[in-house]
Design a protein around this motif. Structure first.
Motif, PDB file in Angstrom:
ATOM      1  N   THR A 184      33.366  49.856  38.549  1.00  0.00           N
ATOM      2  CA  THR A 184      35.169  49.273  38.938  1.00  0.00           C
ATOM      3  C   THR A 184      35.593  49.413  39.019  1.00  0.00           C
ATOM      4  O   THR A 184      36.462  49.561  39.857  1.00  0.00           O
ATOM      5  CB  THR A 184      34.621  47.736  37.088  1.00  0.00           C
ATOM      6  OG1 THR A 184      33.335  46.690  36.839  1.00  0.00           O
ATOM      7  CG2 THR A 184      36.143  47.211  37.567  1.00  0.00           C
ATOM      8  N   MET A 185      36.058  50.635  38.290  1.00  0.00           N
ATOM      9  CA  MET A 185      37.501  51.454  38.436  1.00  0.00           C
ATOM     10  C   MET A 185      37.317  52.032  39.655  1.00  0.00           C
ATOM     11  O   MET A 185      37.994  52.228  40.266  1.00  0.00           O
ATOM     12  CB  MET A 185      37.252  52.421  37.120  1.00  0.00           C
ATOM     13  CG  MET A 185      39.189  52.863  37.344  1.00  0.00           C
ATOM     14  SD  MET A 185      38.780  54.762  36.311  1.00  0.00           S
ATOM     15  CE  MET A 185      38.238  56.244  37.224  1.00  0.00           C
ATOM     16  N   ALA A 186      36.057  52.824  40.422  1.00  0.00           N
ATOM     17  CA  ALA A 186      35.796  53.210  41.206  1.00  0.00           C
ATOM     18  C   ALA A 186      36.204  52.390  42.318  1.00  0.00           C
ATOM     19  O   ALA A 186      36.968  52.671  43.807  1.00  0.00           O
ATOM     20  CB  ALA A 186      34.984  54.179  41.190  1.00  0.00           C
ATOM     21  N   ARG A 187      36.211  51.561  41.881  1.00  0.00           N
ATOM     22  CA  ARG A 187      35.807  50.500  43.774  1.00  0.00           C
ATOM     23  C   ARG A 187      37.207  50.021  44.141  1.00  0.00           C
ATOM     24  O   ARG A 187      38.059  49.416  44.455  1.00  0.00           O
ATOM     25  CB  ARG A 187      34.762  49.061  42.901  1.00  0.00           C
ATOM     26  CG  ARG A 187      34.848  47.953  44.205  1.00  0.00           C
ATOM     27  CD  ARG A 187      34.325  47.116  43.538  1.00  0.00           C
ATOM     28  NE  ARG A 187      34.922  45.413  45.196  1.00  0.00           N
ATOM     29  CZ  ARG A 187      34.048  45.220  45.763  1.00  0.00           C
ATOM     30  NH1 ARG A 187      32.466  45.109  45.560  1.00  0.00           N
ATOM     31  NH2 ARG A 187      34.217  43.889  46.709  1.00  0.00           N
ATOM     32  N   THR A 188      37.954  49.349  42.430  1.00  0.00           N
ATOM     33  CA  THR A 188      39.728  48.880  42.386  1.00  0.00           C
ATOM     34  C   THR A 188      40.029  49.966  43.079  1.00  0.00           C
ATOM     35  O   THR A 188      41.186  49.743  43.752  1.00  0.00           O
ATOM     36  CB  THR A 188      39.667  48.475  40.575  1.00  0.00           C
ATOM     37  OG1 THR A 188      38.818  47.504  39.914  1.00  0.00           O
ATOM     38  CG2 THR A 188      40.868  48.596  40.734  1.00  0.00           C
ATOM     39  N   LEU A 189      39.711  51.648  43.012  1.00  0.00           N
ATOM     40  CA  LEU A 189      40.770  52.787  43.361  1.00  0.00           C
ATOM     41  C   LEU A 189      41.137  52.726  44.624  1.00  0.00           C
ATOM     42  O   LEU A 189      41.622  53.043  45.359  1.00  0.00           O
ATOM     43  CB  LEU A 189      40.739  53.729  43.134  1.00  0.00           C
ATOM     44  CG  LEU A 189      40.616  54.541  41.550  1.00  0.00           C
ATOM     45  CD1 LEU A 189      40.395  55.327  40.921  1.00  0.00           C
ATOM     46  CD2 LEU A 189      42.847  54.020  40.989  1.00  0.00           C
ATOM     47  N   VAL A 216      45.418  58.265  38.613  1.00  0.00           N
ATOM     48  CA  VAL A 216      44.476  59.065  39.569  1.00  0.00           C
ATOM     49  C   VAL A 216      44.873  58.653  41.459  1.00  0.00           C
ATOM     50  O   VAL A 216      45.306  58.830  41.939  1.00  0.00           O
ATOM     51  CB  VAL A 216      42.981  58.733  40.381  1.00  0.00           C
ATOM     52  CG1 VAL A 216      41.955  58.983  41.888  1.00  0.00           C
ATOM     53  CG2 VAL A 216      42.342  59.204  38.879  1.00  0.00           C
ATOM     54  N   LEU A 217      45.914  56.976  41.141  1.00  0.00           N
ATOM     55  CA  LEU A 217      45.903  55.861  42.292  1.00  0.00           C
ATOM     56  C   LEU A 217      47.440  57.083  42.948  1.00  0.00           C
ATOM     57  O   LEU A 217      47.964  57.215  43.825  1.00  0.00           O
ATOM     58  CB  LEU A 217      46.726  54.833  41.505  1.00  0.00           C
ATOM     59  CG  LEU A 217      46.575  53.863  42.568  1.00  0.00           C
ATOM     60  CD1 LEU A 217      45.629  53.549  43.872  1.00  0.00           C
ATOM     61  CD2 LEU A 217      46.990  52.801  42.592  1.00  0.00           C
TER      62      LEU A 217
END
Length: 331
Positions: A110-115, A88-89
């Protein structure tokens, strides 16, 4: 959407926010279901890449209670989440405009925030969960820039809510990517209506990613894969009594809401022209669907090789009712 009232009532009676509500609240608060040790992504299975290493590191630092339970329960799901986020990134980097992502029912997001943090605003994300405990974990490291959280089940997030809440106004025009992460199976087996409801939030050329646990075509195969998951992987993180407790409390209920890959293919085909199976771990699979072959191919081309030992892989392709993109076929 036809039959909307019946669908919403069906969701309101789903196990996720009724019989299983206590389990999810206690796990999200760290009061039960915690693994004996925190799961860590196996770097040997992932590409040696500076951007990916940074993503894995930040993802590990932002995890809350439920993520630790989740990643200790599904073989190599943590590595797959990092692989997916990495794709995604890179996909977002090829765009002129910022990318919007809706992470549907993914605990503390977690994944969304990290992105959102890593992309510095190139990826704007929204996560949702019925549990306020997950929101507490989401906010544990401060209010994240470019990432928002909706406290409530997925069927309560309507276009009216997105349009009326100032915090969510940026998402009112739809999302470029929607991720459904083992959410539908917690409510009902009605994938056709679930997908129909959620795609109101997806842009016309957007990508819908599904991560679900599926019934096998043959019941003995399903059971063998469950044994492999429980005793070959899950036992590294949970004692036998915890594994048995979750089986009787959660998994037996969830089984009634699972569908086969063939049934999922039929539900997806009603709304999307292209779909590809991108990952398999025992009874779990990830699918990516879109009406834009170009966008789907671009996303799939950014994915590294699945980071999972071959003995956990049983499904090579989706039930052959949907065109599979060229990029997926080469994987």
């Amino acid at each position: 959407m036809r039959g909307l009232d019946d669908f919403l009532a069906e969701c309101d009676h789903g196990p996720r926010i009724n019989g299983l509500a206590g389990f999810f609240a206690a796990t999200a608060a760290g009061k039960s279901g915690m693994p004996m040790r925190k799961p860590v992504a196996d770097a040997r299975l992932l590409p040696s890449d500076e951007l990916l290493r940074g993503l894995v590191s930040l993802h590990a630092a932002r995890q809350g209670f439920f993520d630790q339970h989740y990643h200790g329960s599904i073989p190599y799901r943590l590595e797959e989440e990092c692989r997916m986020a990495y794709a995604v990134l890179k996909y977002a980097h090829h765009r002129d405009a910022p990318l919007s992502l809706y992470s549907l029912g993914t605990a503390e997001g977690t994944m969304a925030r990290t992105l959102s943090e890593l992309s510095e605003g190139q990826i704007r994300t929204l996560s949702c969960s019925p549990n306020a405990e997950n929101y507490t974990s989401f906010m544990a490291y401060g209010e994240p820039p470019h990432a928002d959280f909706f406290i409530g089940p997925f069927h309560k997030l309507t276009k009216d809510v997105l349009g009326s809440d100032p915090r969510l106004a940026n998402f009112a025009h739809g999302f470029d990517i929607i991720l459904e992460d083992t959410t539908f199976q917690m409510y009902s087996p009605n994938r056709a209506s679930q997908i129909e409801f959620v795609i109101q939030h997806l842009k016309q050329d957007g990508i819908f990613v599904f991560v679900e646990k599926f019934r096998a075509a043959e019941e003995p195969d399903y059971r063998r894969r469950e044994y492999q998951k429980d005793f070959g992987f899950k036992a590294r993180y949970f004692p036998p009594d915890e594994i048995e407790k979750k089986q009787s409390l959660v998994l037996d209920t969830m089984f009634g809401n699972e569908v086969t890959l063939a049934q999922m293919a039929d539900a997806i085909r009603a709304h999307f022209s292209y779909c590809s199976l991108t990952w398999n771990s025992g009874n779990f699979c990830s699918l990516a669907a879109s009406n834009s072959e170009e966008n789907l191919n671009r996303y799939l081309s950014q994915m590294a090789t699945p980071a999972i030992p071959h003995e956990y892989v049983y499904e090579a392709s989706l039930y052959p009712t949907l065109p599979v993109s060229r990029a997926a076929a080469q994987e």
